[in-house]
Design an enzyme around this catalytic site. Structure first.
Site, PDB file in Angstrom:
ATOM      1  N   ASP A 191      42.431  42.264  38.384  1.00 38.56           N
ATOM      2  CA  ASP A 191      41.456  42.304  37.926  1.00 38.56           C
ATOM      3  C   ASP A 191      41.036  41.064  38.188  1.00 38.56           C
ATOM      4  O   ASP A 191      42.155  40.085  36.690  1.00 38.56           O
ATOM      5  CB  ASP A 191      40.680  43.288  37.856  1.00 38.56           C
ATOM      6  CG  ASP A 191      38.871  43.273  38.351  1.00 38.56           C
ATOM      7  OD1 ASP A 191      39.421  44.419  38.783  1.00 38.56           O
ATOM      8  OD2 ASP A 191      37.819  42.521  38.011  1.00 38.56           O
TER       9      ASP A 191
ATOM     10  N   TRP B  13      40.069  54.050  39.976  1.00 39.58           N
ATOM     11  CA  TRP B  13      41.402  53.895  40.864  1.00 39.58           C
ATOM     12  C   TRP B  13      42.176  53.956  40.274  1.00 39.58           C
ATOM     13  O   TRP B  13      43.582  54.252  40.475  1.00 39.58           O
ATOM     14  CB  TRP B  13      41.217  52.561  42.229  1.00 39.58           C
ATOM     15  CG  TRP B  13      40.050  53.140  42.975  1.00 39.58           C
ATOM     16  CD1 TRP B  13      39.201  54.263  42.758  1.00 39.58           C
ATOM     17  CD2 TRP B  13      40.171  52.870  44.562  1.00 39.58           C
ATOM     18  NE1 TRP B  13      38.226  53.541  43.985  1.00 39.58           N
ATOM     19  CE2 TRP B  13      38.712  53.467  44.526  1.00 39.58           C
ATOM     20  CE3 TRP B  13      41.479  52.074  45.328  1.00 39.58           C
ATOM     21  CZ2 TRP B  13      38.630  52.677  46.446  1.00 39.58           C
ATOM     22  CZ3 TRP B  13      40.737  52.075  46.238  1.00 39.58           C
ATOM     23  CH2 TRP B  13      40.197  52.190  46.849  1.00 39.58           C
TER      24      TRP B  13
ATOM     25  N   ASP C  43      39.853  48.050  46.530  1.00 38.68           N
ATOM     26  CA  ASP C  43      38.397  47.939  46.398  1.00 38.68           C
ATOM     27  C   ASP C  43      37.924  46.330  45.745  1.00 38.68           C
ATOM     28  O   ASP C  43      36.252  47.521  45.287  1.00 38.68           O
ATOM     29  CB  ASP C  43      38.400  49.245  45.751  1.00 38.68           C
ATOM     30  CG  ASP C  43      36.708  50.276  45.088  1.00 38.68           C
ATOM     31  OD1 ASP C  43      36.106  49.982  46.682  1.00 38.68           O
ATOM     32  OD2 ASP C  43      36.571  50.260  43.848  1.00 38.68           O
TER      33      ASP C  43
ATOM     34  N   ASP D 108      43.300  36.121  39.740  1.00 42.37           N
ATOM     35  CA  ASP D 108      42.136  36.199  40.977  1.00 42.37           C
ATOM     36  C   ASP D 108      43.181  36.461  42.193  1.00 42.37           C
ATOM     37  O   ASP D 108      44.714  36.055  43.084  1.00 42.37           O
ATOM     38  CB  ASP D 108      41.655  35.055  41.325  1.00 42.37           C
ATOM     39  CG  ASP D 108      40.705  34.680  42.754  1.00 42.37           C
ATOM     40  OD1 ASP D 108      40.641  35.233  43.278  1.00 42.37           O
ATOM     41  OD2 ASP D 108      40.399  33.713  42.061  1.00 42.37           O
TER      42      ASP D 108
ATOM     43  N   LYS E 275      38.752  48.012  50.823  1.00 35.91           N
ATOM     44  CA  LYS E 275      36.890  48.087  50.424  1.00 35.91           C
ATOM     45  C   LYS E 275      36.862  47.434  51.710  1.00 35.91           C
ATOM     46  O   LYS E 275      37.178  46.128  51.489  1.00 35.91           O
ATOM     47  CB  LYS E 275      36.020  48.081  49.634  1.00 35.91           C
ATOM     48  CG  LYS E 275      35.260  48.137  49.853  1.00 35.91           C
ATOM     49  CD  LYS E 275      33.967  48.431  49.339  1.00 35.91           C
ATOM     50  CE  LYS E 275      34.070  48.423  47.638  1.00 35.91           C
ATOM     51  NZ  LYS E 275      33.578  48.809  46.823  1.00 35.91           N
TER      52      LYS E 275
ATOM     53  N   GLY F  34      38.691  50.705  36.541  1.00 38.47           N
ATOM     54  CA  GLY F  34      39.959  50.991  36.446  1.00 38.47           C
ATOM     55  C   GLY F  34      39.630  52.367  37.095  1.00 38.47           C
ATOM     56  O   GLY F  34      40.809  53.348  36.565  1.00 38.47           O
TER      57      GLY F  34
HETATM   58  N1  SAM Z   1      38.552  50.274  41.681  1.00 33.27           N
HETATM   59  C1  SAM Z   1      36.890  49.940  40.405  1.00 33.27           C
HETATM   60  C2  SAM Z   1      37.427  51.281  40.135  1.00 33.27           C
HETATM   61  O1  SAM Z   1      37.925  52.208  40.653  1.00 33.27           O
HETATM   62  O2  SAM Z   1      37.089  51.119  38.555  1.00 33.27           O
HETATM   63  C3  SAM Z   1      36.342  49.134  40.849  1.00 33.27           C
HETATM   64  C4  SAM Z   1      36.438  47.706  41.664  1.00 33.27           C
HETATM   65  S1  SAM Z   1      34.986  46.826  41.219  1.00 33.27           S
HETATM   66  C5  SAM Z   1      33.752  47.580  42.608  1.00 33.27           C
HETATM   67  C6  SAM Z   1      35.119  45.664  41.846  1.00 33.27           C
HETATM   68  C7  SAM Z   1      36.676  44.121  41.280  1.00 33.27           C
HETATM   69  O3  SAM Z   1      36.646  43.230  42.477  1.00 33.27           O
HETATM   70  C8  SAM Z   1      35.883  43.757  39.939  1.00 33.27           C
HETATM   71  O4  SAM Z   1      36.057  44.762  39.381  1.00 33.27           O
HETATM   72  C9  SAM Z   1      35.566  43.158  40.388  1.00 33.27           C
HETATM   73  O5  SAM Z   1      36.440  41.563  39.204  1.00 33.27           O
HETATM   74  C10 SAM Z   1      36.612  42.665  41.773  1.00 33.27           C
HETATM   75  N2  SAM Z   1      37.575  41.003  42.207  1.00 33.27           N
HETATM   76  C11 SAM Z   1      36.224  40.682  43.060  1.00 33.27           C
HETATM   77  N3  SAM Z   1      36.662  39.470  43.449  1.00 33.27           N
HETATM   78  C12 SAM Z   1      38.080  39.272  42.958  1.00 33.27           C
HETATM   79  C13 SAM Z   1      39.484  38.394  43.079  1.00 33.27           C
HETATM   80  N4  SAM Z   1      39.097  36.887  44.439  1.00 33.27           N
HETATM   81  N5  SAM Z   1      40.259  38.675  42.480  1.00 33.27           N
HETATM   82  C14 SAM Z   1      40.448  39.452  41.323  1.00 33.27           C
HETATM   83  N6  SAM Z   1      39.535  40.758  41.377  1.00 33.27           N
HETATM   84  C15 SAM Z   1      38.436  40.532  41.916  1.00 33.27           C
END
Ligand code: SAM
Length: 317
Positions: free
Chosen positions: A85, A55, A126, A101, A166, A53
């Site tokens: 997420d 961002w 991200d 998802d 990203k 969280g």
């Molecule tokens: N932007 C976030 C922050 O600042 O705290 C960090 C994000 S983290 C690098 C990547 C996130 O992508 C993870 O929490 C993961 O659960 C989520 N993620 C990956 N594939 C996903 C999907 N298909 N649907 C939703 N979330 C997904």
């Protein structure tokens, strides 16, 4: 690596804890905003792949909190921030959370419902899969996540809106650039100072959403497939064919953030504390239900030698 050692080697990890951010990624979004002014005039925003969280915190602190402090601000005037997420995350002021998802069509429907017929000014993503270390594979899975995000963008972003996502730099970076360029008049690949040079990540900053004339959301994948293929040239008004020969696109990577600021690849001395040794801070908000939780529990069981048959423990439990 101990916490103090990590504080020394990763200045942004330490600064995140000092400034109350849940993850060091907060600085990436802040540095992108410094360069591109992406928050300007934003009232509605979607944060895709938002957990834990940081961002969403940046969005809340830059958009929601200042608006709330405005004396004449009414409830309906407050910025709307919707965060999605797979993982649950602890609440953040002014942020509506959806657990889902982003590759699932139903998630897009839930987001659209929150906007109640209005469109978003900004979508950020991200998202990252669990990396395998196999660059081609990681880049492919990452690009699928970006395309899922782009699907949501085509449903919720207003014309003229912005999208930040990203990306993983790799052999298909120019293809992705051309695909994004179909929908945005300005696309820049940016590398914030807080993102390590050794990391293949970068961020696509897409400005001025302007889908091709007559574009229908259901045709997105059909359209994307044509980018870069000679057969697509007629349909796409010669936008394709960019990837070959003299038309090959060379994509500039823009460094962003204060260039005289902290370097994420350097170690910095720990701050001296009055009369005592340096105390490392705890993380601001540990993840509520991280995907690795079960693995840690299994490891604990194994190391305590309780005799549990690990192979029978479900990874979904
Ligand atoms: N932007 C976030 C922050 O600042 O705290 C960090 C994000 S983290 C690098 C990547 C996130 O992508 C993870 O929490 C993961 O659960 C989520 N993620 C990956 N594939 C996903 C999907 N298909 N649907 C939703 N979330 C997904």
């Amino acid at each position: 690596m101990g916490k103090a050692s990590k504080d020394k080697r990763d200045i942004y990890y330490r600064k995140a804890k000092e400034e109350g951010w849940r993850a060091r990624s907060a600085f990436k979004l802040l540095q992108i905003d410094q360069e591109f002014n992406i928050f300007h005039g934003v009232k509605r925003v979607v944060d895709l792949c938002a957990a834990p969280g940081s961002w969403s915190q940046v969005l809340s602190r830059n958009l929601y909190v200042p608006a709330k402090q405005y004396p004449d601000c009414k409830e309906g005037d407050l910025p709307l921030i919707v965060a999605i997420d797979l993982q649950p995350m602890a609440p953040i002021e002014g942020v509506l959370q959806v657990q889902g998802d982003i590759t699932n069509a139903r998630t897009a429907e839930v987001v659209i419902r929150h906007f109640d017929g209005c469109k978003a000014d900004l979508v950020v993503c991200d998202g990252a899969p669990d990396v395998t270390g196999l660059h081609d594979m990681d880049e492919f899975v990452q690009s699928q996540l970006i395309l899922a995000a782009l699907t949501i963008v085509t449903h919720v972003l207003k014309v003229g809106g912005k999208f930040v996502a990203k990306i993983f730099r790799g052999k298909d970076t120019s293809l992705l650039y051309c695909q994004l360029k179909l929908f945005f008049s300005q696309v820049t690949f940016a590398k914030p100072k807080s993102s390590r040079n050794s990391s293949i990540e970068a961020f696509a900053v897409c400005e001025n959403y302007s889908p091709p004339e007559g574009f229908k959301e259901k045709d997105l994948y059909h359209l994307l497939e044509k980018v870069g293929t000679p057969s697509g040239a007629d349909d796409l008004d010669c936008r394709s064919g960019w990837l070959e020969g003299p038309n090959k696109v060379y994509i500039p990577f823009l460094a962003c953030g204060d260039l005289s600021g902290y370097d994420s690849d350097r170690s910095y001395p720990l701050p001296s504390t009055e009369g005592g040794s340096y105390q490392s801070l705890d993380p601001v908000q540990p993840p509520i239900a991280p995907p690795y939780k079960t693995a840690l529990e299994m490891k604990k069981v194994a190391s305590h030698g309780i005799g549990a048959d690990i192979s029978k423990l479900s990874l979904d439990s």
